[in-house]
Write an enzyme that holds these catalytic residues in place. Structure first.
Site, PDB file in Angstrom:
ATOM      1  CE1 TYR A  38      -0.680   3.626   9.773  1.00 20.79           C
ATOM      2  CE2 TYR A  38       0.282   2.761   7.749  1.00 20.79           C
ATOM      3  CZ  TYR A  38      -0.731   2.763   8.687  1.00 20.79           C
ATOM      4  OH  TYR A  38      -1.779   1.896   8.561  1.00 20.79           O
ATOM      5  CE1 TYR A  83      -5.456   3.560  11.438  1.00 24.02           C
ATOM      6  CE2 TYR A  83      -4.818   3.861   9.144  1.00 24.02           C
ATOM      7  CZ  TYR A  83      -4.647   3.232  10.365  1.00 24.02           C
ATOM      8  OH  TYR A  83      -3.652   2.287  10.521  1.00 24.02           O
ATOM      9  CE  LYS A 104       4.567   2.786  13.684  1.00 31.25           C
ATOM     10  NZ  LYS A 104       4.721   2.281  12.332  1.00 31.25           N
ATOM     11  CG  HIS A 109      -2.109  -0.860   1.093  1.00 32.40           C
ATOM     12  ND1 HIS A 109      -3.208  -0.765   1.917  1.00 32.40           N
ATOM     13  CD2 HIS A 109      -2.400  -1.837   0.188  1.00 32.40           C
ATOM     14  CE1 HIS A 109      -4.117  -1.653   1.537  1.00 32.40           C
ATOM     15  NE2 HIS A 109      -3.647  -2.316   0.505  1.00 32.40           N
ATOM     16  N   PRO A 158      -3.968   0.024  19.185  1.00 29.80           N
ATOM     17  CG  PRO A 158      -5.863  -1.260  18.780  1.00 29.80           C
ATOM     18  CD  PRO A 158      -5.125  -0.567  19.866  1.00 29.80           C
TER      19      PRO A 158
HETATM   20  P1  FAD Z   1       1.754 -12.529  21.358  1.00 29.77           P
HETATM   21  O1  FAD Z   1       1.259 -12.500  19.977  1.00 29.77           O
HETATM   22  O2  FAD Z   1       0.806 -12.206  22.459  1.00 29.77           O
HETATM   23  O3  FAD Z   1       2.391 -13.967  21.609  1.00 29.77           O
HETATM   24  C1  FAD Z   1       2.751 -14.410  22.891  1.00 29.77           C
HETATM   25  C2  FAD Z   1       2.682 -15.928  22.918  1.00 29.77           C
HETATM   26  O4  FAD Z   1       3.098 -16.372  24.201  1.00 29.77           O
HETATM   27  C3  FAD Z   1       1.266 -16.450  22.725  1.00 29.77           C
HETATM   28  O5  FAD Z   1       1.255 -17.463  21.757  1.00 29.77           O
HETATM   29  C4  FAD Z   1       0.861 -16.950  24.107  1.00 29.77           C
HETATM   30  O6  FAD Z   1      -0.047 -18.025  24.048  1.00 29.77           O
HETATM   31  C5  FAD Z   1       2.210 -17.349  24.670  1.00 29.77           C
HETATM   32  N1  FAD Z   1       2.244 -17.358  26.138  1.00 29.77           N
HETATM   33  C6  FAD Z   1       1.673 -16.471  26.978  1.00 29.77           C
HETATM   34  N2  FAD Z   1       1.919 -16.801  28.252  1.00 29.77           N
HETATM   35  C7  FAD Z   1       2.676 -17.915  28.217  1.00 29.77           C
HETATM   36  C8  FAD Z   1       3.241 -18.739  29.219  1.00 29.77           C
HETATM   37  N3  FAD Z   1       3.057 -18.464  30.516  1.00 29.77           N
HETATM   38  N4  FAD Z   1       3.962 -19.807  28.849  1.00 29.77           N
HETATM   39  C9  FAD Z   1       4.150 -20.085  27.528  1.00 29.77           C
HETATM   40  N5  FAD Z   1       3.623 -19.348  26.524  1.00 29.77           N
HETATM   41  C10 FAD Z   1       2.898 -18.280  26.867  1.00 29.77           C
HETATM   42  N6  FAD Z   1      -1.316  -4.860  16.624  1.00 29.77           N
HETATM   43  C11 FAD Z   1      -1.407  -4.160  15.516  1.00 29.77           C
HETATM   44  O7  FAD Z   1      -0.394  -3.644  15.060  1.00 29.77           O
HETATM   45  N7  FAD Z   1      -2.623  -4.054  14.891  1.00 29.77           N
HETATM   46  C12 FAD Z   1      -3.765  -4.660  15.381  1.00 29.77           C
HETATM   47  O8  FAD Z   1      -4.824  -4.576  14.807  1.00 29.77           O
HETATM   48  C13 FAD Z   1      -3.682  -5.397  16.560  1.00 29.77           C
HETATM   49  N8  FAD Z   1      -4.781  -6.000  17.076  1.00 29.77           N
HETATM   50  C14 FAD Z   1      -4.650  -6.701  18.253  1.00 29.77           C
HETATM   51  C15 FAD Z   1      -5.753  -7.311  18.827  1.00 29.77           C
HETATM   52  C16 FAD Z   1      -5.646  -8.022  20.041  1.00 29.77           C
HETATM   53  C17 FAD Z   1      -6.871  -8.670  20.660  1.00 29.77           C
HETATM   54  C18 FAD Z   1      -4.386  -8.093  20.673  1.00 29.77           C
HETATM   55  C19 FAD Z   1      -4.238  -8.847  22.001  1.00 29.77           C
HETATM   56  C20 FAD Z   1      -3.269  -7.491  20.076  1.00 29.77           C
HETATM   57  C21 FAD Z   1      -3.402  -6.796  18.879  1.00 29.77           C
HETATM   58  N9  FAD Z   1      -2.310  -6.174  18.259  1.00 29.77           N
HETATM   59  C22 FAD Z   1      -2.408  -5.468  17.141  1.00 29.77           C
HETATM   60  C23 FAD Z   1      -0.999  -6.273  18.791  1.00 29.77           C
HETATM   61  C24 FAD Z   1      -0.187  -7.352  18.083  1.00 29.77           C
HETATM   62  O9  FAD Z   1      -1.018  -8.402  17.695  1.00 29.77           O
HETATM   63  C25 FAD Z   1       0.853  -7.762  19.087  1.00 29.77           C
HETATM   64  O10 FAD Z   1       1.696  -6.641  19.279  1.00 29.77           O
HETATM   65  C26 FAD Z   1       1.662  -8.977  18.662  1.00 29.77           C
HETATM   66  O11 FAD Z   1       0.858 -10.135  18.731  1.00 29.77           O
HETATM   67  C27 FAD Z   1       2.875  -9.138  19.584  1.00 29.77           C
HETATM   68  O12 FAD Z   1       3.480 -10.369  19.358  1.00 29.77           O
HETATM   69  P2  FAD Z   1       4.158 -11.143  20.545  1.00 29.77           P
HETATM   70  O13 FAD Z   1       4.728 -12.376  19.914  1.00 29.77           O
HETATM   71  O14 FAD Z   1       5.036 -10.233  21.305  1.00 29.77           O
HETATM   72  O15 FAD Z   1       2.988 -11.523  21.557  1.00 29.77           O
HETATM   73  C1  DHB Z   2      -5.130  -3.118  11.225  1.00 28.64           C
HETATM   74  C2  DHB Z   2      -5.094  -2.837  12.536  1.00 28.64           C
HETATM   75  C3  DHB Z   2      -4.637  -1.611  12.937  1.00 28.64           C
HETATM   76  O1  DHB Z   2      -4.547  -1.320  14.223  1.00 28.64           O
HETATM   77  C4  DHB Z   2      -4.254  -0.646  12.059  1.00 28.64           C
HETATM   78  O2  DHB Z   2      -3.857   0.561  12.521  1.00 28.64           O
HETATM   79  C5  DHB Z   2      -4.267  -0.948  10.746  1.00 28.64           C
HETATM   80  C6  DHB Z   2      -4.711  -2.188  10.319  1.00 28.64           C
HETATM   81  C7  DHB Z   2      -5.629  -4.449  10.791  1.00 28.64           C
HETATM   82  O3  DHB Z   2      -6.003  -5.255  11.636  1.00 28.64           O
HETATM   83  O4  DHB Z   2      -5.674  -4.681   9.591  1.00 28.64           O
END
Ligand code: FAD
Ligand code: DHB
Length: 401
Positions: A384, A200, A296, A72, A292
């Site tokens: 961004y 947005y 980021k 994009h 979100p």
């Molecule tokens: P996670 O993806 O949370 O992975 C952590 C892993 O550790 C999981 O698989 C979990 O099961 C595991 N775990 C947890 N505790 C334990 C334990 N005690 N022992 C072993 N394993 C464990 N970011 C965006 O940029 N845009 C979005 O739209 C967006 N939407 C989101 C919606 C939701 C509901 C959430 C919760 C987050 C969202 N985020 C979004 C943020 C983004 O998804 C996260 O920043 C990203 O998943 C971070 O990755 P991570 O691997 O650090 O953590």
């Molecule tokens: C999406 C989520 C976001 O928070 C954003 O800023 C842009 C895209 C998504 O889930 O596609």
């Protein structure tokens, strides 16, 4: 069991760290509390910074992203009826990649299976032990038995509710937090996106976002109560509300359908300092959360593990701990920039309950300042599309493209 780096969590941070370490010959084992299917069922982020895309390609897991992802060149910002396109490409010559976190996780899992990397799923009660000594280890329970894994280092990639940060003595960590008085309700639907680029939208009824996962799958969000139960939002209520908040042309073009996922995410800014405790290193959501709106969270997790992989590679191949010693300070500098951006977007876009008149005018002035200034749009585009990313090989910051 013994390994060099024990990784807690098989989300994008843990899986990518495992992949990067594997490619520099550093042995690692990942422990995940859930099943692979559960991990893959979580629908989260969708937008990748250019540096995150480059890193996935360097890690040899970018082929499907390049084939199926959507590059994009800009985004639209709609503000109470007015609409403005931020043209990243024209402003700074960059783009973002739209490719779902679920797909990245899938690609990383497939690569790990192919390379024979060790991942232990369904591990209960994972506990990091003695990480403030030279002999850290993990214990966990599986199949009714207690297991132990000795390692040189532990990487806490276990998300916001994980055990890693929770294992650190309270006096050793400082938390910074802001909880926003609303959440956002996300719906995934197998219908073509309403527009070629993300929209947005700020509206008196609240914020909305039109995003996508592919040319046939859309992701939509509407601002909602922080404690909203998705089950209380009927399909009709969601689509009606989304339509009301979008510019007229988008509302008209919207194709609705049965949702394949519906969930509410709270909006929170959170940073834990430092990100290193002896031989335990935090990465991704385990150390920080962003609202979100700025897209980021996933990109920050990728940035952390790039830096950590580089620092660990320096430790093993160059016998230098300079990268590990600098990890927390350098990762946090990047984290705070993403926090600032992710905090700024909500100052402009959502409707805060009972926002005083002055602040409402400030939101409008913020949008006018953005639309009225090429420099402001360039600044927004720079952040961004991507903050500088560390090299996964050396720990040094690679140049901006
Ligand atoms: P996670 O993806 O949370 O992975 C952590 C892993 O550790 C999981 O698989 C979990 O099961 C595991 N775990 C947890 N505790 C334990 C334990 N005690 N022992 C072993 N394993 C464990 N970011 C965006 O940029 N845009 C979005 O739209 C967006 N939407 C989101 C919606 C939701 C509901 C959430 C919760 C987050 C969202 N985020 C979004 C943020 C983004 O998804 C996260 O920043 C990203 O998943 C971070 O990755 P991570 O691997 O650090 O953590
Ligand atoms: C999406 C989520 C976001 O928070 C954003 O800023 C842009 C895209 C998504 O889930 O596609």
């Amino acid at each position: 069991m013994r390994t060099q780096v024990a990784i807690i969590g098989a989300g994008p941070a843990g899986l990518l760290l495992g992949r990067l370490l594997e490619r520099t010959g550093i042995a690692n084992v990942i422990l995940e509390r859930r099943s692979p299917d559960y991990v893959l069922s979580r629908i989260r982020a969708g937008v990748l910074e250019h540096g995150a895309r480059d890193l996935l390609n360097q890690a040899g897991v970018g082929a499907r992203m390049e084939a199926e992802g959507l590059a994009h060149h800009g985004v639209a910002i709609a503000f109470h009826g007015a609409q403005h396109r931020i043209d990243f490409h024209a402003l700074i010559g960059r783009e973002v990649m739209v490719y779902g976190q679920t797909e990245i996780t899938h690609d990383l899992m497939d690569a790990r299976t192919a390379s024979g990397g060790g991942t232990i799923y369904d591990a209960e009660d994972v506990t990091p032990v003695d990480f403030d000594t030279p002999h850290p280890h993990l214990t966990w329970r599986k199949d009714g038995r207690t297991h132990r894994l000795d390692s040189d280092f532990i990487a806490g990639c276990d998300g916001f509710h994980g055990v890693s940060r929770a294992s650190v003595p309270a006096a050793a960590v400082r938390n910074f937090e802001r909880v926003y008085p609303f959440g956002w309700l996300g719906v995934l639907v197998d219908r073509p996106p309403v527009s070629d680029e993300l929209i947005y939208a700020a509206h008196d009824r609240g914020f909305a976002l039109c995003s996508m996962r592919s040319r046939t799958r859309s992701r939509y969000y509407v601002q909602c109560e922080a404690d909203a139960d998705p089950a209380n939002w009927s399909a009709t209520a969601f689509w009606d509300e989304l339509r009301r908040r979008l510019p007229a042309a988008a509302a008209e073009a919207l194709q609705t359908g049965q949702s394949i996922e519906k969930s509410v995410a709270p909006l929170r800014s959170f940073v834990a300092e430092p990100m290193r405790f002896g031989r335990l290193f935090l990465a991704g959501d385990a150390a920080h959360i962003v609202p979100p709106t700025g897209a980021k969270g996933l990109n920050l997790a990728i940035g952390d593990v790039a830096r950590l992989a580089g620092a660990l590679s320096e430790h093993y191949t160059e016998r230098s701990d300079a990268g590990l010693d600098a990890y927390s300070v350098q990762a946090l500098a990047r984290v705070w920039q993403a926090e600032r951006f992710s905090w700024w977007m909500p100052t402009m876009l959502p409707r805060f309950p009972d926002l005083p008149g002055f602040e409402q005018r400030m939101q409008a002035a913020e949008f006018a300042a953005l639309v009225g200034s090429r420099a402001a749009q360039q600044a927004m585009s720079e952040i961004y599309t991507g903050l500088p990313m560390a090299s996964a090989e050396s720990g040094r910051v690679v140049s901006r493209r």
